[in-house]
Design an enzyme around this catalytic site. Sequence first.
Site, PDB file in Angstrom:
ATOM      1  N   HIS A   1      10.348  90.319 -70.310  1.00 20.12           N
ATOM      2  CA  HIS A   1       9.012  89.868 -69.931  1.00 20.12           C
ATOM      3  C   HIS A   1       8.534  88.836 -70.934  1.00 20.12           C
ATOM      4  CE1 HIS A   1       4.758  89.982 -68.812  1.00 20.12           C
ATOM      5  NE2 HIS A   1       5.182  90.490 -67.664  1.00 20.12           N
TER       6      HIS A   1
ATOM      7  N   ASP B   1       9.127  95.512 -62.078  1.00 20.16           N
ATOM      8  CA  ASP B   1       9.960  95.345 -60.887  1.00 20.16           C
ATOM      9  C   ASP B   1      11.190  96.247 -60.868  1.00 20.16           C
ATOM     10  OD1 ASP B   1       8.324  93.458 -59.663  1.00 20.16           O
ATOM     11  OD2 ASP B   1       9.146  91.849 -60.897  1.00 20.16           O
TER      12      ASP B   1
END
Length: 385
Positions: free
Chosen positions: A270, A321
């Site tokens: 991320h 996700d």
Amino acid sequence: MSTDSELPGIFYPGLEGVISNETAITNLEGRKGDGDLEYRGYRIEDLADHVSYEEAAYLLLHGELPNVSQLSDFDSRLRTQRAVPVELIELLRKIPKSAHGMDVLRTSLSVISHYDSEVNASPTDHAANVRKAERIVAKTATAVAARERLLAGLEPVAPDATLDHAANFLYMYNGTKPSESMAKAFDLSLVLYAEHELNASTFAARVTVSTLSDIYSGIVAAVGTLKGSLHGGANEEAWKVLVEVGSPDQAEDWIQDALVKKKRIMGFGHRVYKTGDPRARILKDWCQKLAKEIGDDRWEKIAEPIEREVTIQKKLPPNVDWPTARLYHYMGLKTEVYTPIFALARVAGWAAHIIEQLDSNRLMRPRARYTGPANRPIKPIDQRG
Ligand code: ACO
């Protein structure tokens, strides 16, 4: 990062670390620093435990958590505005089945805008923007479900005004009412997907409306941006990783091979969270719960070693996700609808940012460092190579 004396600024590739605007919507610094997430000052862990998607959407759009009557009014506005134009359904019948779900959603929101009488109201009319935002939140879920039904060769299912937002989507998708735990897990995933500061799609939305364009244009730009596999498209790609691995006993070999080949493993890493995504931590428990409920823990057993090794060896913890790919599989949702579901949740966050941008707007117009040739004479056309 590098400086360039001829430009009035510093070059940050990918805009990493750049603060482009102020916001009162989401805080990623929070109380613990990295790995924290708050919507309007409320910790995501608390929101996950205590609020529905409707309450989260109200919080994002209206700035405060609703009281009983505010929630009841908001909820009933959403429920009565769920229907999409019949012209959209007719168009959806004609769109090639091969079209990507996010491309179709982009088109759907454009079509819906043509039937919103306030679409081109003054872009800085706060009250009109909130009204449009509520309509967009209500209708996006219906548009996604209708497309999926048609793709499966079935007729769209009309929204059921007795069901809340999450349960109604699953009903419109499956044609049957979901179990309580499935509806709860889906609602939770919508709360967690609803907003995330200045991610690429939200930034695209804010840039779009900073020209004083309309809220629908901002949302359509955001849908196109979310589609990419480095952003929202990662939930579909994360599922493909699990399928490619295939069985728990293949997981170790697959991950070693991926690490040696320096493969980009979808659902990990991320730009902001370097020590972990709190949304992934929350959803992991729910994945295990639903896997138990459907009596199939194969995907949990495949996911676990991948998660462990990528976190240890690459120092890349899973992002939101990674668990949603499994969660949605347990709910019987097809892979191609994973990213459109992300979008139908995120419309609340996008709309909140668009409204905030337009409430205090300044055109977003950064600079680029020129790297091409200079001072070139123009040759007559018959002398060009
Ligand atoms: N798998 C393998 N390697 C990775 C991954 C990954 N998932 N993520 C980053 N890296 C590596 C890169 O290969 C690169 O290595 P190198 O320096 O040896 O070339 C290094 O880490 C830095 O990568 P960047 O892409 O520059 O890092 P950034 O901070 O921009 O990464 C991103 C953020 C794009 C999300 C990245 O982690 C990624 O591609 N992840 C996979 C896609 C994904 O899951 N996206 C969803 C993000 S969350 C969301 O949008 C809801």
